[in-house]
Motif scaffolding. Sequence first.
Motif, PDB file in Angstrom:
ATOM      1  N   THR A 370      42.869  38.786  45.516  1.00 35.99           N
ATOM      2  CA  THR A 370      41.925  40.360  45.229  1.00 35.99           C
ATOM      3  C   THR A 370      42.189  40.942  46.904  1.00 35.99           C
ATOM      4  OG1 THR A 370      40.954  38.179  45.080  1.00 35.99           O
ATOM      5  CG2 THR A 370      39.146  40.130  46.133  1.00 35.99           C
ATOM      6  N   GLN A 373      38.671  44.781  51.573  1.00 35.26           N
ATOM      7  CA  GLN A 373      38.281  46.430  51.648  1.00 35.26           C
ATOM      8  C   GLN A 373      38.946  47.686  51.772  1.00 35.26           C
ATOM      9  OE1 GLN A 373      34.418  46.176  53.982  1.00 35.26           O
ATOM     10  NE2 GLN A 373      34.033  45.087  51.987  1.00 35.26           N
ATOM     11  N   SER A 376      41.716  47.788  49.062  1.00 36.97           N
ATOM     12  CA  SER A 376      40.899  49.059  48.439  1.00 36.97           C
ATOM     13  C   SER A 376      40.931  50.305  48.108  1.00 36.97           C
ATOM     14  CB  SER A 376      39.697  48.393  48.140  1.00 36.97           C
ATOM     15  OG  SER A 376      40.321  46.863  47.605  1.00 36.97           O
ATOM     16  N   ARG A 377      40.569  50.159  49.814  1.00 34.99           N
ATOM     17  CA  ARG A 377      39.713  52.080  50.184  1.00 34.99           C
ATOM     18  C   ARG A 377      41.201  52.988  50.054  1.00 34.99           C
ATOM     19  NH1 ARG A 377      37.776  50.751  53.881  1.00 34.99           N
ATOM     20  NH2 ARG A 377      39.277  51.608  55.535  1.00 34.99           N
ATOM     21  N   ASP A 380      43.412  52.220  46.270  1.00 31.68           N
ATOM     22  CA  ASP A 380      42.565  52.793  45.199  1.00 31.68           C
ATOM     23  C   ASP A 380      42.951  51.210  44.765  1.00 31.68           C
ATOM     24  OD1 ASP A 380      40.541  53.386  43.915  1.00 31.68           O
ATOM     25  OD2 ASP A 380      42.321  54.601  42.770  1.00 31.68           O
ATOM     26  N   THR A 382      41.459  47.559  43.391  1.00 35.04           N
ATOM     27  CA  THR A 382      40.861  46.185  42.965  1.00 35.04           C
ATOM     28  C   THR A 382      40.673  45.182  42.893  1.00 35.04           C
ATOM     29  OG1 THR A 382      40.679  46.641  41.147  1.00 35.04           O
ATOM     30  CG2 THR A 382      39.080  48.928  42.053  1.00 35.04           C
ATOM     31  N   ASP A 388      39.207  45.117  32.330  1.00 32.12           N
ATOM     32  CA  ASP A 388      38.602  47.033  32.642  1.00 32.12           C
ATOM     33  C   ASP A 388      39.980  48.235  32.190  1.00 32.12           C
ATOM     34  OD1 ASP A 388      40.794  46.006  34.125  1.00 32.12           O
ATOM     35  OD2 ASP A 388      40.233  46.445  35.508  1.00 32.12           O
ATOM     36  N   VAL A 476      34.636  42.965  34.654  1.00 33.10           N
ATOM     37  CA  VAL A 476      34.344  43.891  34.753  1.00 33.10           C
ATOM     38  C   VAL A 476      32.807  44.697  34.712  1.00 33.10           C
ATOM     39  CG1 VAL A 476      34.830  45.563  34.291  1.00 33.10           C
ATOM     40  CG2 VAL A 476      34.459  46.305  36.040  1.00 33.10           C
ATOM     41  N   SER A 483      31.816  45.048  42.366  1.00 30.19           N
ATOM     42  CA  SER A 483      32.958  46.465  41.471  1.00 30.19           C
ATOM     43  C   SER A 483      32.022  46.491  39.526  1.00 30.19           C
ATOM     44  CB  SER A 483      33.761  46.650  41.110  1.00 30.19           C
ATOM     45  OG  SER A 483      34.414  46.522  42.380  1.00 30.19           O
TER      46      SER A 483
END
Length: 524
Positions: A370, A373, A376-377, A380, A382, A388, A476, A483
């Motif tokens: 996982t 943050q 993820s930012r 990009d 997830t 998904d 998702v 998310s």
Amino acid sequence: IGKTESCNLKKQQIQFNLGAFKNSVRIHRLGLQMDDAGSESHHSEREFYIPNYILLSDAAVESTSFVPECPVLVFINSKSGGQLGGNLLITYRGLLNKNQVFDLGKEAPDKVLSRIYINLERLKLSGDEFATEIQKRLRIIVAGGDGTASWLLGVISDLKLTPPPPVATVPLGTGNNLPFSFGWGKKNPGTDPQSVRSFMRKVKKAKEMKIDSWHIIMRMRVPEEGACDPIAPAPELDLPHSMHAFHRVSRTDSLNKEGCHTFRGGFWNYFSMGMDAQVSYAFHKERKLHPEKFKNQLVNQGTYAKLVSTQGWFLASLMHPSSRNIAQLAKVKVMKRPGHWEDLEVPSSIRSIICLNLPSFSGGLNPWGTPNQKKSRDRDLTAPYVDDGLIEVVGFRDAWHGLVLLAPKGHGTRLSQAHRIRFEFHKGAADSTYMRIDGEPWKQPLPVDDDTVVVEISHLGQVNMLATPGCISKSVYDPSSPSHRQQDDDSPGELDEEESEERRKFGAADTFKLPADVDISQLS
């Protein structure tokens, strides 16, 4: 003295009679309890029972007032799990109608399902409400390895069953990634009636969960010399179950191109290439040549670990040529947005690449993990969701890198998340490579004079799985997901007519083909 002895004798006789009476009462009560238990077991099995006239077109129609809550069709690979597959077949046939339990070694699932669904449609057209309810409530149990489960999922997709029955998987393989992902465990199950009843009760309570299906196509020019067909782990034996789905297309197939060999298939867990597939190939070869040595799951896992070591993957940089590195072998492209391919930079040290759909690989490990943050930012990325429309692409350098997955937050090298991925093999880079889909490996020869060898993976619909509460697979669209979103703005979009034709089926239903525009539920 005589009177005293006489009194004692009478007391003993009374005590004996009283004891016998109590034992009689106990036996009577035990008999009632056993009758109640038998009645309860019989009642619970009725919830899953399908009568013959639903299963066999020539059977006489039966009148019944009881509609089973969870009618099941059971498909078992009797060769999986040592003796477990055969034992499980006997137990299920003893508890249910033997005609609703199928040995995949004797009957192909496409033939079975097409026959039953055509019969259901015929009964529905005659006004049979019981048949309508059976079709609406039907669930499927498949017992075998991940490759067996994938074969069945491909058949369900190709036959376009309406409604598509959800599938529960019994872990009879070595890795058991599919069962583990949906809460069915990864250890081989018990085969006694009590264990089977317990599993069926869980099937009845399980929730439906949609997961993405992934289509794979491989195309290359016909070589001037030699062959480029996939090679099974043992030449005198059949290809793995995944090869039933991943096969050379016929000359009349729309995928066929003049002067080319074209193969296609599908997967639901993962596609991998390189180091891990080579180890898996060696393991399957040994198991197929010496099945008597592979009847215990723990022994199998120990043998697997030994092969990793003996093949030199802990010293990969010294023991294996650089041509085995993914970057040396092929150019990799990904599609993150509809119609836009971009090159994927794969580090030169990566020797194994995995395209992952579910959060379980190699017996329950999660190579993607996982992302925090920040990642993820910045990148990009997830969390991995099973519905998904994105596939997670992960790389590994060597066996030491793979051991990182044993740590709580361990993961491989996250390369990308994409709707489609394409491997374009460099001319003459290697004479062969190893590939694997859903636990089933093969050796893939590569024409040395061909610069057009392509493997492409793309999203193709979804299938329904059965999941237990609290399973590791996440949707998702689940409101509890961080998310959660109502619609997917990054969906791959509609394929053009030619691409859609190429990817409209997996080829798993090899023995029963339907015209493209025919839905089997409409046949009579």
